[in-house]
Enzyme design. Structure first.
Site, PDB file in Angstrom:
ATOM      1  N   HIS A  75       0.847  -1.204   0.000  1.00 51.83           N
ATOM      2  CA  HIS A  75       0.000   0.000   0.000  1.00 51.83           C
ATOM      3  C   HIS A  75       0.878   1.248   0.000  1.00 51.83           C
ATOM      4  CE1 HIS A  75      -2.829   3.110   1.413  1.00 51.83           C
ATOM      5  NE2 HIS A  75      -2.015   3.318   2.435  1.00 51.83           N
ATOM      6  N   ASP A 104       6.843  22.071 -25.982  1.00 49.15           N
ATOM      7  CA  ASP A 104       6.747  20.712 -25.418  1.00 49.15           C
ATOM      8  C   ASP A 104       7.803  20.587 -24.335  1.00 49.15           C
ATOM      9  OD1 ASP A 104       6.594  17.804 -25.056  1.00 49.15           O
ATOM     10  OD2 ASP A 104       5.499  17.821 -26.944  1.00 49.15           O
ATOM     11  N   TRP A 140       7.583  -0.484   3.975  1.00 55.36           N
ATOM     12  CA  TRP A 140       8.126   0.192   2.781  1.00 55.36           C
ATOM     13  C   TRP A 140       9.547   0.672   3.028  1.00 55.36           C
ATOM     14  CZ3 TRP A 140       9.342   5.375   1.183  1.00 55.36           C
ATOM     15  CH2 TRP A 140       9.314   6.314   2.217  1.00 55.36           C
ATOM     16  N   SER A 167      12.944   5.991 -13.756  1.00 61.06           N
ATOM     17  CA  SER A 167      11.846   6.746 -14.358  1.00 61.06           C
ATOM     18  C   SER A 167      11.757   8.146 -13.762  1.00 61.06           C
ATOM     19  CB  SER A 167      10.537   5.987 -14.144  1.00 61.06           C
ATOM     20  OG  SER A 167       9.439   6.833 -14.286  1.00 61.06           O
ATOM     21  N   SER A 168      11.829   8.237 -12.424  1.00 63.64           N
ATOM     22  CA  SER A 168      11.689   9.546 -11.770  1.00 63.64           C
ATOM     23  C   SER A 168      12.867  10.453 -12.092  1.00 63.64           C
ATOM     24  CB  SER A 168      11.594   9.387 -10.260  1.00 63.64           C
ATOM     25  OG  SER A 168      10.440   8.684  -9.938  1.00 63.64           O
ATOM     26  N   HIS A 251      13.729  11.333   3.794  1.00 63.94           N
ATOM     27  CA  HIS A 251      13.180  12.626   4.189  1.00 63.94           C
ATOM     28  C   HIS A 251      13.027  13.587   3.024  1.00 63.94           C
ATOM     29  CE1 HIS A 251      11.219  14.952   7.133  1.00 63.94           C
ATOM     30  NE2 HIS A 251      11.715  15.980   6.499  1.00 63.94           N
ATOM     31  N   GLU A 253      12.370  12.680   0.179  1.00 64.85           N
ATOM     32  CA  GLU A 253      11.221  12.103  -0.518  1.00 64.85           C
ATOM     33  C   GLU A 253       9.898  12.705  -0.011  1.00 64.85           C
ATOM     34  OE1 GLU A 253      10.770  10.141  -3.069  1.00 64.85           O
ATOM     35  OE2 GLU A 253       8.644   9.684  -2.800  1.00 64.85           O
ATOM     36  N   TYR A 255       9.463  15.657   0.894  1.00 64.90           N
ATOM     37  CA  TYR A 255       9.285  16.963   0.242  1.00 64.90           C
ATOM     38  C   TYR A 255       9.106  16.820  -1.259  1.00 64.90           C
ATOM     39  CZ  TYR A 255       9.929  18.719   4.792  1.00 64.90           C
ATOM     40  OH  TYR A 255       9.724  18.956   6.119  1.00 64.90           O
ATOM     41  N   SER A 266      -0.347  27.301  -4.336  1.00 70.33           N
ATOM     42  CA  SER A 266       0.083  28.673  -4.625  1.00 70.33           C
ATOM     43  C   SER A 266      -0.469  29.188  -5.954  1.00 70.33           C
ATOM     44  CB  SER A 266       1.615  28.752  -4.668  1.00 70.33           C
ATOM     45  OG  SER A 266       2.148  28.288  -3.450  1.00 70.33           O
ATOM     46  N   HIS A 300      15.923  12.138  12.338  1.00 70.33           N
ATOM     47  CA  HIS A 300      14.759  12.253  13.233  1.00 70.33           C
ATOM     48  C   HIS A 300      13.805  11.068  13.048  1.00 70.33           C
ATOM     49  CE1 HIS A 300      12.547  15.035  10.140  1.00 70.33           C
ATOM     50  NE2 HIS A 300      12.230  13.783   9.931  1.00 70.33           N
ATOM     51  N   HIS A 301      14.042  10.264  12.005  1.00 69.18           N
ATOM     52  CA  HIS A 301      13.258   9.031  11.843  1.00 69.18           C
ATOM     53  C   HIS A 301      13.858   7.885  12.661  1.00 69.18           C
ATOM     54  CE1 HIS A 301      10.842  10.603   8.452  1.00 69.18           C
ATOM     55  NE2 HIS A 301      11.923  11.304   8.183  1.00 69.18           N
ATOM     56  N   THR A 326       8.368  26.713   6.326  1.00 68.26           N
ATOM     57  CA  THR A 326       7.001  26.198   6.144  1.00 68.26           C
ATOM     58  C   THR A 326       5.999  27.209   6.696  1.00 68.26           C
ATOM     59  OG1 THR A 326       7.940  24.007   6.482  1.00 68.26           O
ATOM     60  CG2 THR A 326       5.549  24.145   6.408  1.00 68.26           C
ATOM     61  N   LYS A 329       5.397  29.958   4.297  1.00 71.20           N
ATOM     62  CA  LYS A 329       4.477  29.583   3.223  1.00 71.20           C
ATOM     63  C   LYS A 329       3.023  29.649   3.697  1.00 71.20           C
ATOM     64  CE  LYS A 329       5.842  26.740   0.005  1.00 71.20           C
ATOM     65  NZ  LYS A 329       6.651  27.425  -1.001  1.00 71.20           N
ATOM     66  N   ARG A 448       2.125   0.571  15.218  1.00 68.86           N
ATOM     67  CA  ARG A 448       1.734   0.475  13.804  1.00 68.86           C
ATOM     68  C   ARG A 448       2.134  -0.897  13.267  1.00 68.86           C
ATOM     69  NH1 ARG A 448       6.314   4.208  10.781  1.00 68.86           N
ATOM     70  NH2 ARG A 448       5.114   3.629   8.945  1.00 68.86           N
TER      71      ARG A 448
END
Lengths: 529, 35
Positions: A75, A104, A140, A167-168, A251, A253, A255, A266, A300-301, A326, A329, A448
């Protein structure tokens, strides 16, 4: 305008399957990405429904624990790499050339390849669910040594991730080349729409972060099959090293998923507040600051793995620092709405909900970023609630906002506003019923990634599951609205929303197959966003 | 600038960025290989 009429006149497009398989047109590839993302949203969503069905009551109801863990793992991989990222790239493909006056993307054939890798990568990943031993079930994050216990699914998982990364990265290279080399004369960097800015910055994040993930998973592969010991303590390696590598990617990722959402909001808020975006330059600098800081907060993870106290303090304070840009924003979005002539069409509703709910997710993130507090919350449902506020009521709500905002430009027809609003309100209520109680579950200590739980957690889990089913059903309405809009309805004007500014609104709706083959003449009024 | 020049410029930038990505990957794997 003469160049636009000219483009329209020569609007030849290929037909049949060839149009889609061999496409080099940014709009068609954008459409492919968006359809793929929506499909994956439902595939990943159906796994979420299995998870919530199993958790509806304590005890084991429907699936065995191994399969449950597979569902949790796949998932997450599908929603991150298959739904949210491709949806963002689809929007970038469709809108960036239109927004900067380019005919293009810079590298159209590479663009085709970036997309067509995806279905094969996900075929690899999803095929593992039908293998002996089942799909990957180690989460994951793929932490060793647990993930090394995966059976035949393991190499499929690793190669799928490599393909997704390739790909990315190709998509990111294309976006950077397009924005740096293909802007129309007069479209200087600091005149670009915020959506384009956020995508340029995201592209740099992708190029810097994804090779690190690829490196990490290659090392996992060699540890399992080629006798290396990168992460095996018995051979002189260190399993914690993988966590450092993973989160050095992981991390940024976060963002990569969030920055394009910031760009969408925006665009939408100024259009419906009928005011230029408050603090354009500060928005650009805040986005860049968030991107840079995202490379200095990864640990921090991992507060609970036994880092040195000075390291924990560094990562705690660095994490707190991200709240500053943040906050800039969020302040700017609110200040844009302040004294604006606001109307509340569906895109605006999703964007306002984004600002509020993403901020709630941000605050729970701050709580988790405080080291001693994280010792209590780590690996509980509080974390699950936090990142779903950021990713679902954050990123996905912004993507929904973008689809409603630009759908008339893509299809040439207005969507059903009444149904759009129903979709919004049902999504808003159900997603909060789904995720808000999970804060309480986490604070009370529910871990979890477990299929069964103590009876004390039963009530909030039942509420959460009801919210989950309601949210899932509500998204079927979204598909109906999009299909209905694609098939017909009230004709959309070139400038669909009266307050919308930017080059995409000077081309007809639907946008012709070829646009801006001659660069547009840019006037000050066009860019007053 | 004509279309060919722009294509050349695009390919050059793409090549540099791809090189950056590949070097990050190799540096990461090799850095940990020789510890």
């Amino acid at each position: 305008m003469s160049s636009i009429a000219h483009d329209d006149h020569h609007d030849h497009k290929p037909t049949g399957l060839k149009r889609w398989f061999f496409s080099t047109n940014h709009k068609d590839i954008g459409t492919l990405y968006l359809i793929f993302a929506l499909t994956m949203f439902f595939v990943g969503g159906s796994m979420a429904m299995i998870i919530r069905a199993e958790l509806f009551q304590p005890g084991l109801q429907f699936v065995d624990p191994q399969f449950y863990n597979s569902m949790v793992t796949v998932h997450a991989l599908i929603m991150i790499f298959g739904a949210v990222m491709p949806a963002g790239v689809g929007l970038a493909n469709w809108m960036i050339p239109l927004m900067i006056g380019a005919p293009d993307m810079a590298l159209p054939r590479m663009n085709n390849m970036s997309f067509w890798i995806l279905p094969f990568a996900f075929a690899l990943l999803l095929s593992t669910l039908f293998m002996e031993g089942g799909g990957p079930a180690g989460g994951w994050t793929m932490y060793p040594p647990l993930v090394l216990q995966t059976g035949n699914a393991f190499p499929f998982l690793i190669f799928a991730i490599h393909f997704l990364g390739v790909s990315s990265i190709m998509g990111a290279i294309n976006i950077i080349a397009t924005v740096f080399n293909m802007r129309a004369p007069g479209m200087t960097l600091m005149k670009m729409p915020l959506f384009v800015w956020t995508w340029v910055i995201t592209s740099f994040l992708l190029i810097a972060a994804l090779p690190v993930l690829a490196g990490g998973v290659t090392m996992l592969l060699t540890d399992k099959y080629f006798g290396t010991s990168f992460f095996d303590a018995a051979g002189g390696g260190d399993p914690v090293l993988f966590q450092h590598i993973f989160w050095f990617f992981g991390h940024p990722e976060v963002y990569i998923l969030a920055l394009p959402a910031f760009g969408i909001v925006s665009q939408v808020i100024p259009a419906f507040a009928r005011k230029p975006l408050f603090g354009y330059a500060s928005m650009v600098y805040a986005t860049a600051s968030i991107a840079i800081l995202s490379f200095f907060v990864w640990a921090h993870h991992m507060f609970t793995v036994g880092l040195p106290i000075k390291g924990e303090l560094f990562f705690m304070y660095a994490t707190m620092l991200i709240a500053v840009p943040t906050g800039v924003k969020v302040f700017n979005w609110v200040a844009t709405m302040w004294k604006g002539a606001m109307t509340f069409e569906t895109p605006m509703l999703f964007s306002i909900a984004f600002v509020i709910l993403f901020t709630i997710g941000g605050f729970s993130g701050l709580m988790l970023g405080i080291t001693p507090v994280d010792f209590q919350y780590h690996d509980t449902y509080f974390v699950v609630a936090h990142f779903h506020y950021v990713l679902l009521t954050g990123a996905v709500f912004a993507l929904m906002s973008a689809v409603y905002y630009w759908l008339p430009k893509w299809t040439g027809y207005m969507y059903d506003e009444r149904l759009g609003k129903i979709h919004f309100w049902l999504s808003l209520i159900s997603s909060n019923v789904l995720f808000f109680p999970q804060h309480f579950l986490g604070l009370a200590g529910m871990p979890r990634r477990i299929p069964d739980y103590n009876i004390q957690f039963a009530d909030f889990n039942a509420i959460s599951s009801v919210g989950g089913f309601a949210y899932g059903l509500t998204q079927l309405l979204f598909v109906y609205i999009v299909i209905k809009c694609a098939l017909g309805g009230k004709k959309a004007k070139p400038r669909v929303w009266e307050g919308a500014k930017g080059l995409e609104w000077i081309v007809p709706s639907p946008a012709p197959f070829h646009t801006f083959e001659t660069p547009p003449k840019i006037t000050k009024e066009m860019l007053d966003y | 600038m004509n279309d060919d020049d722009i294509s050349k410029k695009n390919r050059k930038l793409a090549f540099i960025l791809a090189l950056v990505a590949i070097s990050f990957y190799l540096v990461f794997v090799l850095m940990h290989s020789f510890q």
